[in-house]
Design an enzyme around this catalytic site. Structure first.
Site, mmCIF file in Angstrom:
data_model
loop_
_atom_site.group_PDB
_atom_site.id
_atom_site.type_symbol
_atom_site.label_atom_id
_atom_site.label_comp_id
_atom_site.label_asym_id
_atom_site.label_seq_id
_atom_site.Cartn_x
_atom_site.Cartn_y
_atom_site.Cartn_z
ATOM 1 N N MET A 57 93.353 58.223 -77.904
ATOM 2 C CA MET A 57 92.502 58.691 -76.807
ATOM 3 C C MET A 57 91.639 57.532 -76.330
ATOM 4 S SD MET A 57 93.343 61.774 -76.279
ATOM 5 C CE MET A 57 92.184 61.934 -74.912
ATOM 6 N N ASP A 86 98.118 69.073 -71.366
ATOM 7 C CA ASP A 86 96.892 69.080 -72.170
ATOM 8 C C ASP A 86 96.506 70.505 -72.532
ATOM 9 O OD1 ASP A 86 96.066 66.304 -72.428
ATOM 10 O OD2 ASP A 86 95.953 66.343 -70.237
ATOM 11 N N MET A 96 93.980 72.929 -74.454
ATOM 12 C CA MET A 96 92.595 72.931 -74.958
ATOM 13 C C MET A 96 92.171 74.359 -75.268
ATOM 14 S SD MET A 96 90.803 70.238 -72.355
ATOM 15 C CE MET A 96 91.659 68.769 -71.778
ATOM 16 N N HIS A 103 102.968 65.224 -69.339
ATOM 17 C CA HIS A 103 101.956 65.408 -70.379
ATOM 18 C C HIS A 103 101.180 66.707 -70.106
ATOM 19 C CE1 HIS A 103 99.111 63.706 -73.399
ATOM 20 N NE2 HIS A 103 98.150 64.229 -72.648
ATOM 21 N N SER A 114 99.602 63.581 -66.448
ATOM 22 C CA SER A 114 98.962 64.728 -67.101
ATOM 23 C C SER A 114 98.697 65.795 -66.052
ATOM 24 C CB SER A 114 97.646 64.309 -67.742
ATOM 25 O OG SER A 114 96.829 65.458 -67.898
ATOM 26 N N MET A 155 94.820 69.920 -78.172
ATOM 27 C CA MET A 155 93.399 69.715 -78.500
ATOM 28 C C MET A 155 92.862 71.069 -78.946
ATOM 29 S SD MET A 155 92.600 67.224 -75.282
ATOM 30 C CE MET A 155 94.109 67.735 -74.480
#
Ligand code: DX5
Ligand code: ZN
Length: 227
Positions: A137, A35, A37, A33, A8, A68
């Protein structure tokens, strides 16, 4: 076949992101990965399609965008166009999940559905056969470097059994709190893709850290799954 390691970039050095990704790739990473947000679904803010496009340019590996964000429908096409090979959305926010999953597939990416630690597996009952992968998660989303919530390993085992019982090809990804120390336990839960952020990028040696995780996984797979 054993599981793959998914670094990540959340914990990478964004001033040298390309080099960090290349190091992780050289260490044997299976995918990258990303992420995403939005400061609403989770308190943190990170990156969007522009950084995804930059990641796409520096790696041969599949790019896995974990959204997310509150309104995934608005953005899935933008992430696919930026080069995401996998896009996952949280069941907690996707109000019309079947449509979102269909839109991701339509865009040419693999579609994933994500469950927070406290979200029951049962919320997957209608969508599971349509999903290419499920992301469990193992921390509450928002930040890297948190501690693994161990009860999620039992959840992963139950999901593995459910998928096997249905005889479908849905893959399982797990995300959060994975370290070299708990990697065997995590692998034993039957997951296919294992995200690791701080264990790789906070180590000062992303290549070496990825290699250690990959080697430990290979050794685990060789011993057989009987843990
Ligand atoms: C958390 C993110 C994770 C995070 C994992 O919201 O979804 O991908 O980067 O980081 P570590 O491996 O440090 O827990
Ligand atoms: Zn993630």
């Amino acid at each position: 076949m054993g599981a793959v390691i998914a670094p990540s970039i959340l914990s990478a050095d964004f001033a040298r992101l390309g080099a960090d990704i290349k190091d992780a790739e050289a260490g044997g990473a299976g995918l990258i990965h990303v992420d995403v947000m939005d400061g609403h679904f989770v308190p943190n803010l990170t990156v969007g399609p522009a950084v995804t496009r930059a990641v796409r340019r520096v790696t041969q590996l599949p790019v896995d965008c974990h959204l997310m964000i509150e309104d995934p429908d608005r953005y899935v096409v933008a992430f696919a166009e930026a080069g995401a090979d996998m896009i996952s959305v949280h069941v907690e926010v996707a109000r019309h999940l079947e449509r979102t999953v269909a839109a991701i597939k339509e865009s040419g990416a693999k579609a994933g559905v994500v469950l927070n630690p406290a979200t029951p597996l049962e919320t997957l009952s209608e969508i599971l056969p349509a999903a290419d992968f499920v992301l469990l998660m193992s921390v509450n989303p928002g930040f890297g470097g948190q501690k693994l919530i161990r009860s999620v390993l039992d959840k992963a085992r139950r999901l593995r059994a459910w998928i096997d019982r249905l005889g479908i090809a849905t893959r399982i990804e797990i995300d959060g709190g994975v370290t070299l120390e708990n990697l065997d336990e995590v692998a034993a839960s039957g997951v296919d893709m294992i995200v690791a952020g701080s264990a790789i990028f906070s180590s000062g040696d992303p290549r070496g850290a990825t290699q250690s995780l990959v080697r430990k996984l290979a050794a685990f797979a060789e011993r057989g799954q009987g843990v």
